[in-house]
Design an enzyme around this catalytic site. Structure first.
Site, PDB file in Angstrom:
ATOM      1  CG  PHE A   1      18.935 -55.679 -11.894  1.00 48.94           C
ATOM      2  CD1 PHE A   1      19.196 -56.952 -11.436  1.00 48.94           C
ATOM      3  CD2 PHE A   1      17.711 -55.099 -11.592  1.00 48.94           C
ATOM      4  CE1 PHE A   1      18.261 -57.643 -10.676  1.00 48.94           C
ATOM      5  CE2 PHE A   1      16.768 -55.775 -10.840  1.00 48.94           C
ATOM      6  CZ  PHE A   1      17.046 -57.050 -10.380  1.00 48.94           C
TER       7      PHE A   1
ATOM      8  CB  SER B   1      15.537 -58.435  -6.800  1.00 47.77           C
ATOM      9  OG  SER B   1      14.612 -57.868  -5.908  1.00 47.77           O
TER      10      SER B   1
ATOM     11  CB  CYS C   1      13.163 -56.028 -11.004  1.00 47.18           C
ATOM     12  SG  CYS C   1      13.549 -56.247  -9.263  1.00 47.18           S
TER      13      CYS C   1
ATOM     14  CB  THR D   1      10.176 -60.883  -5.484  1.00 54.03           C
ATOM     15  OG1 THR D   1      10.345 -59.470  -5.552  1.00 54.03           O
ATOM     16  CG2 THR D   1      10.486 -61.347  -4.082  1.00 54.03           C
TER      17      THR D   1
ATOM     18  CB  ALA E   1       1.839 -58.451 -11.260  1.00 55.78           C
TER      19      ALA E   1
ATOM     20  CG  HIS F   1      11.095 -50.666 -12.376  1.00 57.18           C
ATOM     21  ND1 HIS F   1      11.136 -49.597 -11.507  1.00 57.18           N
ATOM     22  CD2 HIS F   1      11.235 -51.778 -11.611  1.00 57.18           C
ATOM     23  CE1 HIS F   1      11.287 -50.053 -10.271  1.00 57.18           C
ATOM     24  NE2 HIS F   1      11.357 -51.373 -10.315  1.00 57.18           N
TER      25      HIS F   1
ATOM     26  CB  THR G   1      26.249 -48.245 -26.720  1.00 59.25           C
ATOM     27  OG1 THR G   1      26.961 -48.462 -25.506  1.00 59.25           O
ATOM     28  CG2 THR G   1      26.425 -46.801 -27.156  1.00 59.25           C
TER      29      THR G   1
END
Length: 314
Positions: free
Chosen positions: A76, A124, A131, A133, A147, A185, A230
């Site tokens: 991404f 995704s 991220c 699915t 999960a 992640h 930033t």
């Protein structure tokens, strides 16, 4: 066999001026409304079938802890495409047509518009920078499984019906990246501890877990709820950093609407982790060399001082 075939056609093509790359483009552009792309660049049936079978097998068998079921890896940019909303939350982790039980996982149905363009099962989509699915979708929403590990590491477990979320589709490999390399992640969550205005800009201070502060540096990248931002200032000793949102960004992401005390997803720049891992072996060798030359390791002393600082911080 496919590689040999491509090589053979390539050698013939170079001699005749034919472009073999366009002929062996694996699959047409997803979401394309034009049938001409697949007609002009046909995919050999054998390669097409094997690719589809391999991808489907990967999606069903591969369990990625951070984002539920994952097939092919995605990337991404941190440029949020739209703000969506949670339409439904269910206990239990719903995979590819099968319930994996209710051991802490959950299923989310998320409302969206732009991110549904070109949507397909197995694609995704980042939800608040996580991220995930897509397992099902319609014209107004998509469904994802979350999960237990994802819930432990992110703020998705705090979402309820109607909660606003940042949404971004996985980036095309040949597309522009106006943010930075975001994996989706999430490393951990931070807490908003202060907010203030500077004319049209909004400054926000976030308390971050101590193990992440070494990767957060002034003017460096960080993804907050999936938004590429930033870093302005950092205070490692007290465990906080600040960032700023311009007026345009304030209108297109969910962060400004969050009150003090709310949790935000944090993903630090992965490149800094690779650098740390690469230098680890060098630091060990340097310590041994210092001990031989000077009788003590200055690097070890520095590490001890840092450990003491962390203990004081706790």
């Amino acid at each position: 066999l496919a590689r040999w075939l491509i090589a053979a056609v390539g050698m013939v093509g170079m001699a005749s001026g034919f472009n073999p790359t366009s002929f062996f483009q694996v699959g047409s552009v997803r979401g394309s409304s034009s049938a001409s792309s697949s007609l002009l660049c046909p995919t050999p049936p054998l390669i097409q079938r094997s690719s589809r079978t391999h991808a489907l097998s990967s999606r069903r068998k591969t369990l990625q802890g951070r984002g539920g079921i994952r097939g092919l890896s995605a990337m991404f940019t941190g440029i949020v495409e739209e703000m969506g909303a949670i339409k439904e939350v269910k206990n239990g982790f719903k995979g590819w047509g099968e319930w994996e039980g209710s051991d802490g996982g959950m299923t989310l149905r998320v409302g969206g518009g732009k991110v549904l363009e070109g949507c397909y099962e197995g694609c995704s989509i980042a939800v608040n920078g996580v991220c995930l699915t897509v397992t099902e979708f319609d014209s107004e929403s998509f469904t994802v499984g979350v999960a237990p590990e994802t819930i432990r590491k992110t703020n998705l477990g705090l979402l309820g019906q109607g909660s606003p979320v940042n949404l971004e589709r996985a980036a095309a490999m040949d597309g522009r990246n106006s943010g930075h390399m975001v994996q989706g992640h999430v490393d951990n969550v931070g807490e908003i501890i202060e907010k203030w205005q500077d004319k049209e800009s909004l400054f926000i201070k976030v308390k971050a877990p101590r193990e992440l502060m070494q990767y957060i540096v002034p003017k460096g990248f960080i993804a907050i709820d999936g938004t590429s931002l930033t870093v302005c200032e950092t205070d490692v000793a007290n465990g906080w950093f600040t960032f700023m949102l311009i007026d345009y960004t304030q209108q297109h992401v969910i962060i400004p609407k969050k009150p003090i005390g709310d949790k935000v997803n944090l993903e630090v720049d992965v490149i800094s982790k690779y650098v740390e891992r690469s230098l680890g072996n060098i630091n060990d060798r340097l310590s041994r060399l210092e001990e031989k030359v000077f009788g003590k390791s200055f690097s070890s002393e520095a590490g001890t001082r840092l450990d003491n600082l962390e203990q004081t911080w706790k």
